[in-house]
Design a protein around this motif. Structure first.
Motif, short mmCIF file in Angstrom:
data_model
loop_
_atom_site.label_atom_id
_atom_site.label_comp_id
_atom_site.label_asym_id
_atom_site.label_seq_id
_atom_site.Cartn_x
_atom_site.Cartn_y
_atom_site.Cartn_z
N TRP A 1 -8.32 6.70 3.17
CA TRP A 1 -7.39 5.50 2.83
C TRP A 1 -7.39 4.34 3.77
O TRP A 1 -7.51 3.18 3.16
N CYS A 2 -7.31 4.59 4.80
CA CYS A 2 -7.36 3.40 5.99
C CYS A 2 -8.56 3.22 6.45
O CYS A 2 -9.10 2.07 6.75
N MET B 1 -9.21 1.69 1.22
CA MET B 1 -8.49 0.89 0.19
C MET B 1 -7.21 0.48 0.53
O MET B 1 -6.56 -0.39 0.09
N PHE B 2 -6.48 1.05 1.79
CA PHE B 2 -5.30 0.54 2.15
C PHE B 2 -5.29 -0.58 3.42
O PHE B 2 -4.27 -0.88 3.79
N VAL C 1 0.73 -1.17 -0.02
CA VAL C 1 0.12 0.03 0.13
C VAL C 1 0.78 1.41 -0.11
O VAL C 1 2.00 1.07 0.16
N PHE D 1 7.83 -0.07 11.63
CA PHE D 1 7.68 -0.56 10.32
C PHE D 1 8.13 0.42 9.06
O PHE D 1 8.52 -0.07 8.06
N ALA E 1 0.09 1.88 11.53
CA ALA E 1 0.53 2.75 10.50
C ALA E 1 -0.30 4.33 10.72
O ALA E 1 -0.19 5.23 9.98
N HIS F 1 -6.33 -3.44 3.72
CA HIS F 1 -6.07 -4.88 3.66
C HIS F 1 -4.40 -5.17 3.76
O HIS F 1 -4.14 -6.27 3.85
N GLY F 2 -3.65 -3.88 3.51
CA GLY F 2 -2.31 -4.13 3.64
C GLY F 2 -1.79 -3.85 4.99
O GLY F 2 -0.28 -3.65 5.10
N LEU F 3 -2.55 -3.45 5.96
CA LEU F 3 -2.01 -3.09 7.29
C LEU F 3 -2.27 -3.94 8.18
O LEU F 3 -3.37 -4.78 8.16
N ASN F 4 -1.53 -4.01 9.34
CA ASN F 4 -1.71 -4.87 10.42
C ASN F 4 -1.10 -4.23 11.74
O ASN F 4 0.19 -4.03 11.56
#
Lengths: 622, 272
Positions: free
Chosen positions: B180-181, B191-192, A305, A465, B238, B194-197
């Protein structure tokens, strides 16, 4: 004039009515033949429905599509592709013929399901009535919806043909004959020679579909969706309709071919790389041996992303996923990563430590006007960067087309200036670099590891990160694809990145048909950085820079932390434990059988009559 | 019945009813009870029970069933007699042979499956709403977390027009920076996401914004991931420290806006 409502749109009718006579005749014939069904399609709802739709729209839609439906909302500047401008009446995803308006069901689908990998989400929380109303309201933004001539019957979508080898190879022939590859690329990775130059009819650069990643198809991943796109075209984009130029069957074969290019409707994102053990030496220079080594290593796809937490925010990264594998032998470990990129940018510079201005793409709009002005002055996208570190000669080169006519005809620079709002400019997919044959920034990739593993009492501890933090640094294995060699950096935060020489990391790179492959190698043990012991979970993260999208420094696509697991070199085979369990159970069974028989015999012998034994052992239970 | 696997419970009940109807023997009842409990522990809950807990429960249950079966000589005979008949009587020779093969095969399969569990990345617990500090510093200004409130909240009563302006500004800030998150509809599904944890907070959730004071939300907005205590795993989140990008007013405005959009109110000051 508060909204482009019905009263305004009515004014658009006279020009249409005074068109030439033949058209009038044609219209009359059409009216005779089809007035009833066509007129039935003009359904603009009631005043109340539109008013109810406006309430929904103002809450959920206006921030992107604009409170006036012109595609100009708060988010518009920072999303790509741009939100639909409803005043144009042009819609990409329709079941109706090219140039026609979408049906209400087409609009409903876009609202319910959304457009994958864009800023348009699905809206499952809206009720059916709310969606009906918002559709009426959206239609009121464009006068076209009042014009019966703009309505078309939905096309027929036949059931897909069986995906035989003949069908796929016929589809490949059609793909070649129709020149699909010039945009979509030889094997469909969206890397055709024209891909970098594509714009829609508003002049906004657009990213072409990567046919190998079906989950990113905006219009949906099914064969019916693909057939629909061929047959209706995407209004307002260079994607034409093949309804007239291709027979239905050829379109069906083409569907099978395109479908065969992808490997699933779902990206199947994972969280772990399993590094497999190999006996062989890892020789980066021997491509075949290297491919053979990685052939048996499991491949994991990770989502990427945009980096939007630190200055240099990247709201629309080009690359949305990366695949990774790992292999190790006694002394060394190798990683291989792959991702798709529409063009290999191998002429510019790049580094994780290049400074990116606070509001790189947004100068003067949305953000503080002051910020914008400042950035434009000191390091804005276009003039700023050249004026900064690069020699003035280089700036002239690029700007005046010193690199050849290429630059000029490519329209890249024009594009940048023209669409670029203020100062810095808007350079998604192209902008300054489109068609210039050489980007200012090169493609690049980095693997990120913690500089040391977490202590045992706090195993969850990792460095930040985003390039680490002051207490917990990270190591970056960075490859600028202009040079194709690995440089190592130590990161103590996004603005604290320094080159290190502590470990020697080697790399080889290749770009083939829209796909980058980078293979790294390092000694497994390291005194300065992390060592890869067997059966160890090591955090790993990825960064990818697309030079074409002017990604550099902190403006990048990134992943969160994942893990690489170093599989034990001596794997315990399953056969032995499986057999052991089976035989153990069998032995117990046989023992029980034996004991039961023995006891029965003893009783038979000990007791006076066999009848007693039977009575004792086999008393009826019910 | 929330939290339970209803179809399974119904199936087990039906199974029990069949046994009553067929007047099953004690052994059948014991086997059925054991299998039913195993299925219940394994599949009975919508949120799976940890393997170790299930094993303990099942162990205790097995023990209890064995105790029951062997409580008296008569009952033991009642339970074992069908087994003895199966082993001894010639007409059961075929079923016995099948059982002798089936059980080891089942054991072998189980061991094989155990050895081929797909590897997973290690997971760690994380405090979703860690305790905030007593005071926080934003843009050089010190705020007392217990008493700080949104400076514009009172406009709701005092000056609705000005309040609307702050809301609109919050809307601008949200759709220029946050969606976005956290998502267009604030479902934590941008939309972002799914890429965050960890995944971004879901503001539609009635267990998130309403239980937090406005000052807590301000703390999270202004200082972001870097301002989290270790329990909140700041290295993974994030969430930016928005004081780097936004003015104090913009941060309070977006704070107002996310509550208003979802129809929630912050937990009142001093309410615990």
């Amino acid at each position: 004039m508060a909204r482009h409502g019905i009263s305004i749109t009515a004014a658009h009718h006279p020009p249409a009515a005074c068109s030439a006579a033949p058209r009038a005749v044609a219209a009359a014939v059409a009216a005779l033949l089809a007035t009833a069904p066509l007129m039935a399609q003009v359904d603009l709802g009631t005043e109340e429905q539109r008013a109810a739709g406006k309430v929904v729209y103002d809450k959920y839609c206006g921030q992107c599509h604009g409170d006036d439906g012109d595609g100009n909302g708060y988010a518009t500047l920072r999303v790509k592709p741009k939100p639909r401008d409803f005043t144009t009446g042009k819609y990409k995803f329709r079941t109706t013929p090219n140039g026609m308006l979408p049906t209400d069901d087409d609009l409903r689908r876009a609202i319910e399901v959304g457009l994958p990998y864009t800023s348009m989400p699905g809206w499952p929380n809206l009720t059916s009535a709310e969606i009906d109303n918002v559709i009426y309201y959206i239609k009121s933004f464009s006068p076209d919806f009042e014009n019966p001539d703009r309505y078309g019957e939905p096309i027929d979508i036949p059931p897909p043909l069986e995906s035989t080898e003949e069908s796929i190879s016929r589809g490949r022939v059609v793909y070649e004959e129709q020149g699909c590859a010039s945009c979509h690329g030889e094997v469909g990775r969206g890397d055709g020679p024209s891909a970098p130059t594509l714009v829609n009819d508003k002049g906004d650069p657009i990213k072409i579909a990567d046919l190998t990643q079906r989950w990113t198809y905006r219009g949906g991943p099914t064969k019916e969706d693909i057939y629909r796109t061929f047959s209706t075209g995407l209004n307002g984009t260079p994607m034409p309709s093949y309804a007239d130029s291709l027979e239905v069957e050829d379109r069906q074969h083409l569907v099978n071919y395109v479908y065969s290019l992808g490997d699933g409707d779902d990206p199947g994102y994972g969280t772990l790389i399993t590094a497999v053990h190999a006996e062989e030496p890892i020789d980066l220079q021997n491509g075949e041996a290297l491919d053979a080594l990685f052939a048996d290593a499991p491949m994991t796809r990770f989502p990427l992303v945009g980096q939007i937490s630190e200055p240099g925010r990247n709201f629309y990264p080009s690359v949305t996923s990366i695949e990774a594998q790992a292999v190790y032998n006694r002394d060394e470990i190798a990683f291989r990563v792959r991702w798709n990129d529409l063009r290999a940018d191998t002429t510019g510079r790049n580094s994780p430590s290049i400074d990116v201005p606070m509001w790189d793409e947004d100068n003067g709009i949305g953000g503080d006007a002051e910020d914008g002005a400042e950035d434009a002055a000191d390091s804005g996208d276009f003039f700023g960067d050249f004026g900064g570190e690069e020699a003035p000669a280089a700036a002239e080169d690029d700007f005046f087309g010193g690199g050849g006519d290429d630059d000029f005809f490519g329209g890249g620079d024009d594009g940048d200036d023209f669409f670029g709002g203020g100062g810095g400019g808007d350079d998604f997919f192209g902008g300054g670099d489109a068609g210039s044959g050489g980007a200012e920034f090169s493609d690049a990739v980095a693997l990120q590891f913690p500089a040391s593993l977490a202590p045992e009492d706090t195993p969850q501890l990792k460095p930040y990160f985003l390039f680490g933090d002051s207490q917990n640094p990270v190591d970056l294995w960075f490859v600028n694809l202009t040079y194709g060699v690995a440089d190592t950096f130590r990161g103590r935060g996004s603005d604290q990145i320094e080159p290190t020489e502590a470990d020697i990391v080697e790399a080889v790179t290749s770009y083939d048909q829209g796909e980058w492959t980078v293979t790294y190698k390092r000694r497994r043990s390291s005194r300065a950085g992390v060592s890869f012991a067997e059966q160890q979970y090591t955090p790993i993260a990825f960064s990818v820079w697309d030079g074409f999208n002017r990604e550099r420094g902190n403006k990048r696509a990134l992943s969160s932390w994942f893990y690489v697991y170093t599989e034990p070199s001596v794997q315990q085979a399953a056969t032995l434990p499986v057999l052991r369990a089976a035989f153990l159970v069998l032995a117990i069974e046989l023992l029980v059988v034996f004991l039961v028989h023995r006891r029965a015999r003893q009783r038979a012998a000990g007791a006076d009559t066999a009848a007693d034994a039977v009575a004792a052992a086999g008393a009826p239970a019910v | 019945m929330d939290g339970f696997n209803l179809p399974l419970l119904l199936a087990l009940t039906a199974g029990g009813a069949v046994l009553v109807w067929r007047r099953a023997n004690t052994l059948t009842w014991l086997l059925f009870s054991w299998a039913a409990l195993w299925a219940f522990f394994k599949f009975g809950f919508t949120v799976p029970m940890p393997q170790s807990v299930a094993t303990i429960y099942l162990g205790i249950t097995t023990l209890a069933l064995v105790c029951y079966a062997s409580a008296s000589r008569e009952r033991l005979a009642e339970v074992t007699s069908p087994i003895v008949r199966l082993i001894r009587e010639p007409r059961y020779r075929l079923p016995l042979a099948a059982l002798l093969v089936a059980l080891p095969a089942l054991a072998a399969y189980n061991v094989h499956a155990d050895m081929n569990v797909p590897l997973e990345a290690p997971g760690f617990g994380r405090e979703v709403h860690p305790s905030p500090p007593a005071t926080m510093e934003v843009h050089g200004e010190t705020l007392d977390m217990a008493t700080a409130d949104n400076p514009y909240i009172h406009l709701h009563e005092d000056d609705p027009a000005a309040y609307e302006e702050h809301l609109e500004n919050g809307r601008r800030v949200y759709y220029e920076n946050c969606f976005w998150c956290h998502g267009d509809g604030m479902g934590g599904d941008g939309m972002f996401a799914h890429g965050l944890n960890p995944v971004p907070s879901n503001f539609n959730d009635s267990g998130t914004l309403p239980i937090l004071q406005a000052s807590f939300v301000h703390w999270r907005i202004a200082l972001g991931a870097p301002g989290l205590p270790a329990g909140g795993t700041p290295w993974d989140s994030a969430m930016p420290a928005w004081e780097k990008f936004l003015t104090t007013e913009e941060m309070w405005d977006v704070n107002l806006f996310i509550y208003d959009f979802n129809g929630f109110e912050p937990r009142a000051l001093g309410q615990h």
